[in-house]
Design a protein around this motif. Structure first.
Motif, PDB file in Angstrom:
ATOM      1  N   ARG A 231     169.469  53.346 114.852  1.00 29.95           N
ATOM      2  CA  ARG A 231     169.752  51.963 115.252  1.00 29.95           C
ATOM      3  C   ARG A 231     171.046  51.468 114.614  1.00 29.95           C
ATOM      4  O   ARG A 231     171.834  50.756 115.229  1.00 29.95           O
ATOM      5  CB  ARG A 231     168.594  51.057 114.855  1.00 29.95           C
ATOM      6  CG  ARG A 231     167.355  51.215 115.718  1.00 29.95           C
ATOM      7  CD  ARG A 231     166.330  50.157 115.372  1.00 29.95           C
ATOM      8  NE  ARG A 231     166.862  48.812 115.578  1.00 29.95           N
ATOM      9  CZ  ARG A 231     166.316  47.704 115.091  1.00 29.95           C
ATOM     10  NH1 ARG A 231     165.226  47.785 114.350  1.00 29.95           N
ATOM     11  NH2 ARG A 231     166.847  46.533 115.347  1.00 29.95           N
TER      12      ARG A 231
ATOM     13  N   GLU B  20     167.722  59.364 126.068  1.00 32.70           N
ATOM     14  CA  GLU B  20     167.382  58.203 126.885  1.00 32.70           C
ATOM     15  C   GLU B  20     168.318  57.029 126.606  1.00 32.70           C
ATOM     16  O   GLU B  20     168.263  56.024 127.316  1.00 32.70           O
ATOM     17  CB  GLU B  20     165.937  57.779 126.594  1.00 32.70           C
ATOM     18  CG  GLU B  20     164.914  58.843 126.951  1.00 32.70           C
ATOM     19  CD  GLU B  20     163.533  58.483 126.452  1.00 32.70           C
ATOM     20  OE1 GLU B  20     163.406  57.443 125.767  1.00 32.70           O
ATOM     21  OE2 GLU B  20     162.577  59.231 126.741  1.00 32.70           O
ATOM     22  N   ASP B  21     169.159  57.146 125.570  1.00 32.91           N
ATOM     23  CA  ASP B  21     170.040  56.054 125.187  1.00 32.91           C
ATOM     24  C   ASP B  21     171.417  56.229 125.822  1.00 32.91           C
ATOM     25  O   ASP B  21     172.012  57.308 125.769  1.00 32.91           O
ATOM     26  CB  ASP B  21     170.172  56.019 123.657  1.00 32.91           C
ATOM     27  CG  ASP B  21     171.043  54.884 123.193  1.00 32.91           C
ATOM     28  OD1 ASP B  21     170.525  53.760 123.076  1.00 32.91           O
ATOM     29  OD2 ASP B  21     172.245  55.115 122.972  1.00 32.91           O
ATOM     30  N   GLU B  22     171.942  55.171 126.411  1.00 32.93           N
ATOM     31  CA  GLU B  22     173.210  55.251 127.135  1.00 32.93           C
ATOM     32  C   GLU B  22     174.378  55.608 126.220  1.00 32.93           C
ATOM     33  O   GLU B  22     175.236  56.424 126.576  1.00 32.93           O
ATOM     34  CB  GLU B  22     173.494  53.918 127.841  1.00 32.93           C
ATOM     35  CG  GLU B  22     174.765  53.953 128.684  1.00 32.93           C
ATOM     36  CD  GLU B  22     175.018  52.639 129.405  1.00 32.93           C
ATOM     37  OE1 GLU B  22     176.097  52.501 130.001  1.00 32.93           O
ATOM     38  OE2 GLU B  22     174.126  51.759 129.364  1.00 32.93           O
TER      39      GLU B  22
ATOM     40  N   TYR C 266     174.310  57.288 123.413  1.00 36.42           N
ATOM     41  CA  TYR C 266     174.175  58.695 123.041  1.00 36.42           C
ATOM     42  C   TYR C 266     174.559  59.603 124.206  1.00 36.42           C
ATOM     43  O   TYR C 266     175.214  60.635 124.022  1.00 36.42           O
ATOM     44  CB  TYR C 266     172.744  58.966 122.591  1.00 36.42           C
ATOM     45  CG  TYR C 266     172.552  60.276 121.868  1.00 36.42           C
ATOM     46  CD1 TYR C 266     173.220  60.536 120.681  1.00 36.42           C
ATOM     47  CD2 TYR C 266     171.693  61.256 122.381  1.00 36.42           C
ATOM     48  CE1 TYR C 266     173.042  61.734 120.012  1.00 36.42           C
ATOM     49  CE2 TYR C 266     171.509  62.449 121.714  1.00 36.42           C
ATOM     50  CZ  TYR C 266     172.184  62.687 120.532  1.00 36.42           C
ATOM     51  OH  TYR C 266     171.994  63.877 119.874  1.00 36.42           O
TER      52      TYR C 266
ATOM     53  N   ILE D 200     172.339  53.486 118.404  1.00 34.52           N
ATOM     54  CA  ILE D 200     171.501  54.255 119.323  1.00 34.52           C
ATOM     55  C   ILE D 200     170.116  53.633 119.340  1.00 34.52           C
ATOM     56  O   ILE D 200     169.385  53.702 118.358  1.00 34.52           O
ATOM     57  CB  ILE D 200     171.425  55.736 118.891  1.00 34.52           C
ATOM     58  CG1 ILE D 200     172.834  56.344 118.860  1.00 34.52           C
ATOM     59  CG2 ILE D 200     170.525  56.516 119.830  1.00 34.52           C
ATOM     60  CD1 ILE D 200     172.879  57.743 118.305  1.00 34.52           C
ATOM     61  N   LYS D 201     169.751  53.019 120.444  1.00 39.27           N
ATOM     62  CA  LYS D 201     168.505  52.255 120.508  1.00 39.27           C
ATOM     63  C   LYS D 201     167.362  53.011 121.167  1.00 39.27           C
ATOM     64  O   LYS D 201     166.199  52.712 120.956  1.00 39.27           O
ATOM     65  CB  LYS D 201     168.751  50.936 121.238  1.00 39.27           C
ATOM     66  CG  LYS D 201     169.780  50.049 120.550  1.00 39.27           C
ATOM     67  CD  LYS D 201     170.035  48.781 121.336  1.00 39.27           C
ATOM     68  CE  LYS D 201     171.083  47.916 120.654  1.00 39.27           C
ATOM     69  NZ  LYS D 201     171.373  46.684 121.421  1.00 39.27           N
ATOM     70  N   GLY D 202     167.693  53.990 121.998  1.00 40.02           N
ATOM     71  CA  GLY D 202     166.654  54.746 122.669  1.00 40.02           C
ATOM     72  C   GLY D 202     166.361  56.050 121.961  1.00 40.02           C
ATOM     73  O   GLY D 202     166.942  56.363 120.922  1.00 40.02           O
TER      74      GLY D 202
END
Length: 232
Positions: free
Chosen positions: A124, A134-136, A138, A128-130
């Motif tokens: 975070r 799955e995180d855009e 990343y 990187i939030k996902g």
């Protein structure tokens, strides 16, 4: 990330808040960093703080956002210099980080953040939030890597496979850099162990061959413990 209200502040006030935050996050571990101390030093109210940032995590993400972008560009540039060799790129960048030293205030901030936070919060912090691919943010980073790695040498089937490999490498790098910042081991030993880990990751645990360990660097040697002060 900050609200528009933060960006509407005068530049002098924005800088005061950033200076206060950097000072506090560099002074003590992340878990005990005080919003009260930050707002006192920045001369703002607690209510105002929460109109600028959601919480302490949000503020830290903003502080390291510039570092994150610079790091990404440095990775890409180094990868091209190493002719697409991802493993050599990682090791070289680790050496550069350690050669830059650990005495600066910026180094103290990253040390306090990296050495205490769990992997989820570390991700975070880096924006990187996902989870994994799955995180855009990343995904964009992985796409840039995929375009630059030597696919003849490292035949990744797709970007998702590369994302899994990079995730493992990041865990090793964050641990190694944290050990360096904490003074738990010297540069030579950290790089020796990291290169061995990267060798296993690169060639596979079942390859049957391992590089010789340097006589000067024993994996079973216990380094001296160093006391770390967080005095103001």
């Amino acid at each position: 990330m900050p609200t528009q209200r933060f960006f509407n502040l005068k530049e002098e006030k924005r800088r005061a808040i950033v200076r206060a935050a950097v000072h506090e996050f560099s002074r003590v571990p992340y878990s005990v960093a005080s919003i009260n101390q930050i707002i006192k030093e920045a001369d703002i109210s607690r209510g105002s703080f929460y109109t600028y940032f959601e919480d302490k995590d949000d503020l830290l993400q903003y502080l390291v956002s510039g570092f994150r972008e610079k790091c990404r560009e440095r990775v890409y540039a180094q990868l091209e210099l190493k002719q697409g060799d991802l493993f050599e790129t990682v090791c070289t960048m680790m050496e550069q980080i350690m050669d830059a030293g650990s005495e600066s205030r910026g180094a103290e901030l990253y040390r306090n953040a990296l050495t205490e936070l769990n992997p989820v919060t570390q991700s975070r912090m880096m924006g990187i939030k996902g989870f994994l691919y799955e995180d855009e943010v990343y995904c964009q980073f992985i796409h840039g890597l995929y375009e630059r790695i030597d696919l003849a040498r490292y035949p990744m089937g797709n970007e998702a496979q590369l994302a899994c490999l990079v995730e493992i490498m990041l865990v090793l790098v964050i641990k190694a850099v944290s050990m360096f910042y904490m003074g738990a081991a010297d540069r030579e030993r950290i790089m020796e162990v990291t290169r061995r880990q990267m060798y296993i990751l690169k060639n596979g645990a079942l390859s049957g061959s391992m590089p010789e360990e340097s006589p000067a660097v024993r994996l079973d040697r216990r380094p001296e413990k160093k006391e770390i002060s967080y005095e103001r």
